[in-house]
Enzyme design. Structure first.
Site, short mmCIF file in Angstrom:
data_model
loop_
_atom_site.label_atom_id
_atom_site.label_comp_id
_atom_site.label_asym_id
_atom_site.label_seq_id
_atom_site.Cartn_x
_atom_site.Cartn_y
_atom_site.Cartn_z
N ASP A 1 -0.19 14.08 -38.76
CA ASP A 1 0.59 15.15 -39.39
C ASP A 1 0.81 16.24 -38.34
O ASP A 1 0.73 15.96 -37.15
CB ASP A 1 -0.10 15.68 -40.64
N HIS B 1 3.38 15.21 -36.52
CA HIS B 1 4.66 15.75 -36.99
C HIS B 1 5.10 16.92 -36.13
O HIS B 1 5.95 17.71 -36.54
CB HIS B 1 4.55 16.18 -38.45
#
Length: 438
Positions: A255, A278
Site C-alpha cells: 500500500d 501505492h
C-alpha cells in the site's frame, strides 16, 4: 546524628542504583556507571551514551504475555533511563497499553516485540480514532522518546490478513485492524535501525505529533497465503503533525509507502526505497465535510519506486459532503520509478467515486506549487501510454505545477502526459484526458 535514608546511603557509598519501585521477577536495573555490566547485557550502543538500563523478562512462549512487565520497565526507565529488550528474546504483548506518559526515555530494541493475534480481544480492547475508523494496540506519547536497535516490532498480521480478505476499509469498514505503531501528543520522537514487520493495518500513524524522525528503518508486510495479501498496510501515515524526517528507509508493504494525511506540514524525505507500494502519496485529504485539510512544505528526494500501483501521487476527495483545503509547496526530486502502473498522478476523484459523480461534486482541494524534477524510469503499461496523469478539479485552484526533466517510458508506445484544468501549463507538452486511450 543524622542518618541518610538507606537508598541515598547505598547510592552514595557504593554506587548502587535503587529502583523507584520494587523489582519484578526477571527484571534488572544496571547503573550507567557499570560499564562492564552494561556491556555484558548488550546495552551499550555506539551512538548513544550509557544510561541507567532496565531489563525485563522475556516471554517463555507465544502465549506468555509480558505487557505488564513492559509497562513497568518503561515507567522505571522514564525520565532519563533506557529499557533494553535483549537480542535473541521475544516479548509478547497481549494487552492494550497507554504509553503517553513518556519523558526523556530510550528503548533499545535488540530482540523482538510480538503482538498476539487474538482478533476478538483486540477488536474489543484498543485505542480508537475517528479518522478512517482507526485502532491501535498501543499509543506512545510524551517528549524526547528514542527507539533504536536492530530488533523487530512484529504485528503478527497473517491471521488478520486471512480474516480481512474480501473486506474493505474505506468507507464502510467494520472489521477493525490495529495499527502497529501510533504516537499521540508526542514531541521529538525518533526511531532508528529497527524492522517493522507484518502490521495488521497501517504500520505507523503519527497523530498530534511534532518532530518525528525515522532513520534506517525497514518496513515489510507479506503474506504466506496467496489468497489473502496484506491490505492497507501503509508504511507511514500522519494526522495533525508538524515536522517529519524519514531518511534511509526500505519499505515493502503493498500500500502507500508514505502518505501524510490532513494537516501535515514540514516534511523531509530522503533516500527511500519502496517496492510493491501505492507510492509516495500526498493525502488523501478533503474527506470530511466542512473540514479544511492542509499538506504543505514537503521536500522528497532520492526515492526509488518499484513494481507499484502509483509513484509520485497527490490525492484529494470529491463527492457530496466532503471537505476542502490545499496541497502546497511539494517537491519530488531525483525519483526513479520502474514498472509502476501510474508513475505521476494527481487524483482529485478520490475515493471510490465514478466520473459522473466526480464531475457533479468536484474536489475543493487546491493544488499549488508542485515540482516534479528529475523523474525517470518506466510505467508498467497498465494505463496505456500514460506516464503522468494530472487532472485537476474544475472547482479548485491548480497552479504552478511543473514537470522538469521528466523521462518516463511506457511499454505500450510513445509516452503521453495528461493534464487538464491546470492554470499556466506544466512546463512540458501534454494532452487532454479526453484525447487519450486508456
Amino acid at each position: 546524628m543524622y542518618l541518610l535514608p538507606l537508598t541515598l546511603f547505598l547510592t552514595a557509598a557504593f554506587g548502587v542504583s535503587i529502583p523507584r519501585s520494587p523489582l519484578i521477577p526477571g527484571a534488572q536495573i544496571v547503573p550507567a556507571s557499570s560499564t562492564a555490566d552494561l556491556r555484558a547485557i548488550g546495552a551499550q550502543h555506539h551512538k548513544y551514551p550509557d544510561r541507567e538500563t532496565v531489563t525485563i523478562r522475556a516471554s517463555r512462549n507465544a502465549l506468555d504475555d509480558v505487557s505488564s512487565d513492559f509497562l513497568w520497565g518503561l515507567k522505571q526507565a522514564n525520565h532519563g533511563g533506557r529499557l533494553l529488550l535483549k537480542q535473541g528474546e521475544t516479548y509478547v504483548i497481549g494487552k492494550k497499553l497507554d504509553l503517553t506518559f513518556l519523558d526523556n526515555i530510550e528503548v533499545q530494541l535488540e530482540g523482538e516485540i510480538q503482538f498476539t493475534n487474538n482478533i476478538t480481544y483486540w477488536q474489543a480492547n484498543n485505542f480508537y480514532y475517528d479518522f478512517q475508523k482507526s485502532i491501535t494496540f498501543w499509543r506512545w506519547g510524551g517528549q524526547d522518546i528514542k527507539i533504536f536497535g536492530s530488533g523487530v516490532l512484529n504485528g503478527n498480521g497473517q491471521k488478520w490478513y486471512d480474516e480481512f480478505a474480501g473486506k474493505q476499509i474505506l468507507v464502510y469498514n467494520t472489521f477493525y485492524r490495529p495499527i502497529l505503531f501510533l504516537t499521540d501528543n508526542a514531541t521529538r520522537i525518533s526511531v532508528e535501525g529497527i524492522t517493522q514487520l507484518n502490521s495488521p493495518c497501517w504500520t505507523n500513524f503519527f497523530v498530534r505529533t511534532n518532530d518525528v524522525s525515522f532513520d534506517n528503518v525497514y518496513i515489510h508486510a507479506f503474506s504466506t497465503n496467496a489468497s489473502s495479501d496484506p491490505a492497507n498496510t501503509d508504511g507511514m501515515d500522519s494526522l495533525d503533525v508538524d515536522g517529519v524526517s524519514f531518511t534511509n528507509m526500505r519499505i515493502d508493504v503493498g500500500d502507500d509507502c508514505f502518505s501524510p494525511k490532513p494537516n501535515t506540514t514540514n516534511i523531509f524525505v530522503q533516500n527511500m526505497w519502496c517496492n510493491n507500494t501505492h507510492g509516495v502519496s500526498m493525502g488523501s485529504i478533503g474527506q470530511y465535510a466542512g473540514e479544511m485539510d492542509i499538506i504543505e512544505n514537503v521536500y522528497i528526494e532520492n526515492v526509488t519506486l518499484l513494481n507499484g500501483q502509483n509513484g509520485a501521487r497527490l490525492k484529494a476527495w470529491a463527492g457530496q459532503d466532503v471537505g476542502y483545503g490545499r496541497i502546497n509547496n511539494v517537491t519530488y526530486k531525483n525519483i526513479q520509478i520502474q514498472n509502476t502502473d501510474a508513475p505521476i498522478v494527481l487524483d482529485q476523484c478520490y475515493f471510490d467515486i465514478n466520473a459522473t459523480e466526480c464531475a457533479k461534486y468536484p474536489s475543493a482541494v487546491n493544488i499549488t506549487n508542485i515540482l516534479f524534477e528529475n523523474i525517470w524510469g518506466s510505467s508498467s503499461g497498465k494505463d496505456g501510454k500514460i506516464v503522468a496523469d494530472l487532472v485537476c478539479s474544475p472547482d479548485a485552484v491548480c497552479t504552478n505545477i511543473t514537470l522538469s526533466n521528466v523521462n518516463l517510458t511506457s511499454p505500450k508506445g510513445t509516452a503521453e502526459i495528461v493534464c487538464d484544468d491546470i492554470q499556466g501549463g506544466i512546463g512540458v507538452d501534454c494532452v487532454s484526458d479526453e484525447s487519450v486511450t486508456r
